[in-house]
Design a protein around this motif. Structure first.
Motif, PDB file in Angstrom:
ATOM      1  N   ILE A  57       1.322   7.890  24.062  1.00 38.11           N
ATOM      2  CA  ILE A  57       2.573   8.952  24.412  1.00 38.11           C
ATOM      3  C   ILE A  57       3.155   9.560  25.264  1.00 38.11           C
ATOM      4  N   TYR A  58       2.495  10.087  26.218  1.00 41.69           N
ATOM      5  CA  TYR A  58       3.687  10.776  26.742  1.00 41.69           C
ATOM      6  C   TYR A  58       3.597   8.609  28.357  1.00 41.69           C
ATOM      7  N   ASP A  59       2.809   8.457  27.909  1.00 40.36           N
ATOM      8  CA  ASP A  59       2.880   6.940  29.307  1.00 40.36           C
ATOM      9  C   ASP A  59       4.330   5.786  28.253  1.00 40.36           C
ATOM     10  N   THR A  60       4.526   5.733  27.073  1.00 37.69           N
ATOM     11  CA  THR A  60       5.572   5.590  26.500  1.00 37.69           C
ATOM     12  C   THR A  60       6.493   5.719  25.980  1.00 37.69           C
ATOM     13  N   SER A  61       6.790   7.451  25.764  1.00 39.79           N
ATOM     14  CA  SER A  61       7.669   7.998  25.397  1.00 39.79           C
ATOM     15  C   SER A  61       8.943   8.080  26.312  1.00 39.79           C
ATOM     16  N   SER A  62      10.487   7.938  25.889  1.00 40.03           N
ATOM     17  CA  SER A  62      11.509   8.197  27.348  1.00 40.03           C
ATOM     18  C   SER A  62      11.646   9.839  26.978  1.00 40.03           C
ATOM     19  N   ASP A  63      12.194  10.720  26.062  1.00 42.67           N
ATOM     20  CA  ASP A  63      12.085  11.761  26.294  1.00 42.67           C
ATOM     21  C   ASP A  63      11.113  12.841  25.225  1.00 42.67           C
ATOM     22  N   SER A  64      11.167  14.743  25.443  1.00 42.18           N
ATOM     23  CA  SER A  64      10.522  14.960  24.946  1.00 42.18           C
ATOM     24  C   SER A  64      11.201  14.660  23.112  1.00 42.18           C
TER      25      SER A  64
ATOM     26  N   MET B 250      -5.167   8.170  23.015  1.00 37.50           N
ATOM     27  CA  MET B 250      -3.571   7.886  21.937  1.00 37.50           C
ATOM     28  C   MET B 250      -3.248   8.615  22.569  1.00 37.50           C
ATOM     29  N   ILE B 251      -2.825  10.079  22.703  1.00 31.41           N
ATOM     30  CA  ILE B 251      -2.136  10.972  23.462  1.00 31.41           C
ATOM     31  C   ILE B 251      -1.430  10.596  25.271  1.00 31.41           C
ATOM     32  N   ARG B 252      -2.318   9.518  25.708  1.00 33.72           N
ATOM     33  CA  ARG B 252      -2.007   9.353  27.188  1.00 33.72           C
ATOM     34  C   ARG B 252      -0.754   8.081  26.495  1.00 33.72           C
TER      35      ARG B 252
ATOM     36  N   GLU C 174      -3.437  18.313  24.124  1.00 36.18           N
ATOM     37  CA  GLU C 174      -2.738  18.414  25.201  1.00 36.18           C
ATOM     38  C   GLU C 174      -3.002  19.219  26.728  1.00 36.18           C
ATOM     39  N   HIS C 175      -3.897  19.754  26.321  1.00 35.14           N
ATOM     40  CA  HIS C 175      -4.008  21.203  27.428  1.00 35.14           C
ATOM     41  C   HIS C 175      -4.337  20.394  28.324  1.00 35.14           C
ATOM     42  N   TYR C 176      -5.455  19.054  28.327  1.00 37.70           N
ATOM     43  CA  TYR C 176      -6.373  18.689  29.375  1.00 37.70           C
ATOM     44  C   TYR C 176      -4.896  17.676  30.118  1.00 37.70           C
ATOM     45  N   PHE C 177      -3.840  16.839  29.174  1.00 35.50           N
ATOM     46  CA  PHE C 177      -2.581  16.296  29.918  1.00 35.50           C
ATOM     47  C   PHE C 177      -2.149  17.188  30.450  1.00 35.50           C
ATOM     48  N   ASN C 178      -1.619  18.434  30.297  1.00 39.65           N
ATOM     49  CA  ASN C 178      -0.790  19.262  30.747  1.00 39.65           C
ATOM     50  C   ASN C 178      -1.437  19.844  32.117  1.00 39.65           C
TER      51      ASN C 178
END
Length: 421
Positions: A324-331, A320-322, A357-361
């Motif tokens: 979120i980052y892939d489909t969002s246009s801004d922060s 889900m977090i992946r 989130e630490h994993y994705f960072n």
């Protein structure tokens, strides 16, 4: 252990009681084969000193922990070799002897409890309490605050150090399909297929799915959602699960087909009462954790995986977090979607998401670093191919910078250089 299991079933969830039982079985099996106290094997009913010595050996040699002795207790320090189940083991063994003492099956004090804890806490409390008088507010500054450190202490003889919960990051996108294929190959029932698909698609705990009723589905307006309980919600349906169109089709097919074959009330979905449990055994009883776990183990073994049921929840959050980052246009959109995920998961501590989130960072940093390394490699090849041209360009750039500084006469830059010297 049988007495313990039936006693705990009345106090905690069946899945928790069963997981305690499995953990205890491993320890007591080890006790019979490998324990040693003063030259003899330790039995579960031996005095508390013998049991403590056995638990110490088990923590060190079987679970890869380190122990640091204090006056009346032991600090348990996890190492890289330690599994993440240390706290679960300590809770299980402590609960076992607490139950055994209560049922008068064990004739000594609980080996997992520090007998001096209540005495030391009593003396601490006496300094922080005003007998026969109401407690003054904290702002008065006349007594020790109610949240003093003694309240965070434990009466456990073995105290786990730095026991911060860390979720498993499961980033394998193909994991559900590996398990689906294994389930198909062992000829899983439609019931188990629906349950496992719900686990991966909703991020729910297994008991949240097993206890679903027909009324839970009717409660939601959206056809791809179903209401469910949450951990600690006292059986109240305070959250919902969302699943795919394909899973809905399988669910309806199960209710009107396979379930109907074994149910006592042989009605189709439309005519079933709200309080009817969705998932049933072949005897028409509610499908419980024990029964499902045996089917899950068969599928996981066939898939050649070592994976407990709860890891489906970790997989769901990771992906889900992946997304979120892939489909969002801004922060701002990222933050809004993360907030929605926190609400959906009903996490008591919103900070939980930061561990994922630490994993994705880290993954993002790896990508940036790889791009930088690639550019450096390109520049290196270009430099050795045309070294003279690159040196001339560098000299010209330095001259242009010097002329710019001289023309502008920027005082703060001069001061900056002085500080650097």
């Amino acid at each position: 252990m049988t007495e313990f299991y039936y006693y705990q079933q009345k106090r905690i969830s069946e899945s928790s009681a069963l997981s305690y039982l499995i953990t205890l079985e491993r320890f007591f099996s080890w006790l019979v084969k490998s324990s040693n106290y003063k030259g003899t094997q330790v039995n579960w009913f031996d005095n508390h000193m013998a049991i403590r010595a056995a638990v110490e050996d088990y923590l060190i040699y079987q679970m890869g922990c380190k122990l640091r002795s204090k006056e009346n207790f032991q600090y348990v320090i996890m190492t890289k070799k330690s599994p993440q189940t240390i706290n679960h083991f300590l809770a299980a063994i402590k609960s076992f002897y607490k139950t055994a003492v209560h049922l008068k099956l064990y004739g000594f004090q609980n080996p997992l409890v520090d007998a001096n804890y209540n005495i030391s806490m009593g003396s601490f409390n006496s300094r922080s309490m005003r007998y026969n008088k109401p407690r003054l507010p904290k702002i008065a500054g006349t007594e020790i605050p109610s949240n003093s450190s003694y309240r965070s202490q434990s009466d456990s003889y073995f105290k786990l150090v730095a026991n911060d919960w860390k979720p498993n990051i499961i980033a394998d996108i193909d994991l559900p399909y590996i398990i689906y294929r294994a389930g198909s190959e062992v000829r899983w029932s439609l019931r188990d297929e629906v349950i496992i698909r719900l686990l991966f698609e909703t991020g729910a705990r297994i008991n949240e799915i097993l206890e679903l009723t027909i009324g839970d589905y009717r409660q939601r307006v959206n056809q791809y959602e179903i209401a469910t309980l949450n951990k600690g919600s006292e059986k109240r349906r305070i959250k919902f699960l969302r699943f795919s169109q394909d899973t809905l089709k399988l669910l309806i097919r199960y209710i009107n087909g396979e379930r109907k074959m074994y149910a006592h009330e042989k009605n189709s979905f439309i005519k079933l009462s709200d309080n009817e449990v969705i998932f049933l055994t072949r005897r028409g009883n509610p499908y419980n954790y024990n029964a499902f776990y045996s089917q899950w183990s068969k599928i996981i073994t066939h898939a050649k995986l070592k994976m407990n049921i709860h890891k489906t929840r970790h997989w769901f959050v990771t992906n889900m977090i992946r997304n979120i980052y892939d489909t969002s246009s801004d922060s701002a959109e990222v933050e809004r979607k993360k907030h929605e995920l926190i609400n959906y998961m009903k996490w008591k501590d919103p900070e939980t998401i930061k561990v994922y989130e630490h994993y994705f960072n880290e993954a993002l940093f790896r990508e940036v670093h790889e791009n930088m390394a690639k550019k450096m490699q390109e520049y290196e090849q270009e430099y050795f191919k045309f070294p003279h041209d690159r040196e001339l360009n560098t000299m010209q750039n330095e001259k242009s910078l010097d002329s710019l500084l001289a023309a502008e006469n920027i005082e703060w830059i001069n001061e900056f250089y002085k500080e650097m010297e």
